[in-house]
Design an enzyme around this catalytic site. Structure first.
Site, short mmCIF file in Angstrom:
data_model
loop_
_atom_site.label_atom_id
_atom_site.label_comp_id
_atom_site.label_asym_id
_atom_site.label_seq_id
_atom_site.Cartn_x
_atom_site.Cartn_y
_atom_site.Cartn_z
N GLU A 33 10.95 -5.23 2.00
CA GLU A 33 10.94 -4.51 0.72
C GLU A 33 10.87 -5.50 -0.45
OE1 GLU A 33 9.94 -1.37 0.34
OE2 GLU A 33 11.65 -0.62 1.46
N ASP A 36 5.82 -7.31 -0.98
CA ASP A 36 4.35 -7.23 -1.03
C ASP A 36 3.78 -7.97 -2.24
OD1 ASP A 36 5.13 -5.20 -2.85
OD2 ASP A 36 3.70 -3.71 -2.07
N GLY A 120 8.77 11.47 -6.13
CA GLY A 120 9.91 10.69 -6.62
C GLY A 120 10.93 10.35 -5.55
N SER A 125 3.87 9.39 -2.79
CA SER A 125 2.92 10.47 -3.04
C SER A 125 1.80 9.99 -3.96
CB SER A 125 3.64 11.68 -3.65
OG SER A 125 4.38 11.28 -4.77
N SER A 126 2.10 9.05 -4.86
CA SER A 126 1.04 8.60 -5.78
C SER A 126 -0.02 7.81 -5.02
CB SER A 126 1.60 7.81 -6.95
OG SER A 126 2.65 6.99 -6.56
N ASP A 170 1.62 0.32 -0.24
CA ASP A 170 1.53 1.78 -0.08
C ASP A 170 0.08 2.23 0.16
OD1 ASP A 170 4.15 1.49 -0.72
OD2 ASP A 170 3.99 2.29 -2.74
N TYR A 220 11.45 -2.57 -11.95
CA TYR A 220 10.45 -3.02 -10.97
C TYR A 220 9.61 -4.13 -11.59
CZ TYR A 220 6.74 -2.79 -7.46
OH TYR A 220 5.84 -3.11 -6.46
#
Ligand code: GLA
Length: 391
Positions: A33, A36, A120, A125-126, A170, A220
């Protein structure tokens, strides 16, 4: 009616023609995590939850899109791609923008999309919208763009049009996912390796905190910045270093005295996490899921204490299960500050474990937890019409 059938039916009603149908999945990440964008290793898998697209090409430059879940629509022209205040159309326009910038010969299209990836919750999902549309455009306009280029278009759509500086994980797993396999991606070389991940007695269970703290995107981007700062300092001793992937713990120790303690902890987490992914994969090869899961617990500790992207809801959920002998691994998943924990739980103990966790969470936070038992599915693909005879 299934989701794909609903999308197809609505499409026929609105556009009076037969659509082509595509399925674009959400993802989980087992371990690796915040690595990337540091050119490190990740181990995601595509899941059974997905966004479905019903699409057809047009002969002009008009794009008509209907978002089923929001019961909302948006129209734009290929010649006038401007960010929309509505939010959701940007994920689609960002992808179209990449095709236009790349001078691919696309035309307008009609599209109905919707699915069951919770928004969220950290299941991407994006990325499913972006990579799914990139795949569909490539297909309907017969552009023959290779899979990795589609991944990069989808990531750039998010970076440039949506404005989130996400890494490549992702979108990559969305396109490359395979049923019952996790994918170890080397985000520096972009090489990958599949590992079978189908265990009859173990399930991947997500506990969704149903909180999404507003810090998520600003923090982030700040973590990315802190890592960059760390690299710049380490480079003074080791000019060959270009990212935290090129750094070992010994090298980090040597650079420690010139580093702010916060930057040091951020870098330490990333360097350790890269090693953990490799160690965890070795356990996976041996089929030792208990040992694999013990690395997930260590990852959570690092994300919470050193990288500081967890929150009290996520920490509480991991704390609740981490000493449970029927739970092999548990940690927060994705960007952090809310969303889900990912847990490896003995299948015949899911119910008992979830019931306790749901009750305790409710008592502690006065909020209902959601649980998802996921299975690993394939990456984005076209749905053959005969798979859905009613469509
Ligand atoms: C989000 C980003 C990914 C990755 C994870 C953290 O999901 O989209 O690129 O950085 O956070 O591992």
């Amino acid at each position: 009616m299934s989701l794909v059938e609903s999308a197809a039916a609505l499409f026929r009603e609105k556009f009076k023609e037969q659509p082509l149908l595509f399925r674009s999945p959400g993802r989980v990440n087992l371990i690796g995590e915040h690595t990337d964008y540091n050119m490190g290793y990740v181990l995601p898998a595509a899941i059974d939850k997905a966004i479905y697209f019903a699409m057809s090409p047009r002969s002009d430059r008009q794009c008509n899109v209907h978002a089923m879940d929001m019961n909302d629509e948006y129209a734009f022209s290929l010649d006038d791609l401007r960010s929309s205040k509505k939010g959701w159309p940007n994920y689609l326009m960002g992808v179209v923008d990449q095709f236009v910038k790349g001078k691919y010969s696309i035309r307008g299209f009609n599209c109905v999309f919707g699915g069951d990836i919770p928004i969220g919750a950290g299941m991407s999902s994006s990325a499913a919208i972006e990579a799914g549309l990139a795949f569909a455009l490539n297909y309907i306009f017969e552009l023959r763009i290779d899979a990795l280029a589609l991944v990069k278009f989808a990531q750039k759509a998010e970076n440039e049009f949506v404005g989130v500086q996400c890494g490549i994980m992702d979108q990559y797993i969305n396109i490359f996912g395979e049923k019952d396999k996790v994918l170890r991606i080397d985000c520096r070389s972009l090489e990958y390796k599949y590992y079978p991940f189908a265990f009859p007695n173990i399930s991947i269970v997500l506990f969704d905190t149903r909180v999404s703290h507003s810090l998520a995107s600003s923090e982030y981007n700040r973590r990315r910045e802190e890592c960059r700062e760390g690299v710049a300092l380490i480079k003074k001793y080791y000019p060959e270093v270009n990212s935290l992937r090129d750094v070992s713990l010994e090298m980090l120790q040597k650079s420690k005295q010139m580093m702010d303690p916060t930057i040091y902890r951020r870098c330490k987490y990333v360097v350790e996490e890269n090693d953990r992914v490799l160690d965890a994969c070795r356990e996976l090869e041996k089929g030792d899921l208990k040992a694999f899961g013990s690395y997930m617990i260590k990852t959570h500790a690092g994300l919470s204490q050193d990288y500081e992207v967890s929150c009290r809801e996520l920490d509480y959920l991991v704390e609740l299960v981490k000493d449970n002998p029927h739970v092999y691994g548990s940690r927060m998943m994705g960007g952090g500050f809310g969303g889900c924990t990912i847990n490896l739980i003995e299948t015949n103990h899911i119910e008992q474990t979830s019931t306790t966790v749901i009750e305790k969470y409710k008592h502690q936070f006065k909020r209902d937890l959601k649980t998802y038992v996921t299975s690993i599915g394939s990456g984005t693909n076209i749905i053959a019409v005969n798979e859905h005879a009613t469509v």
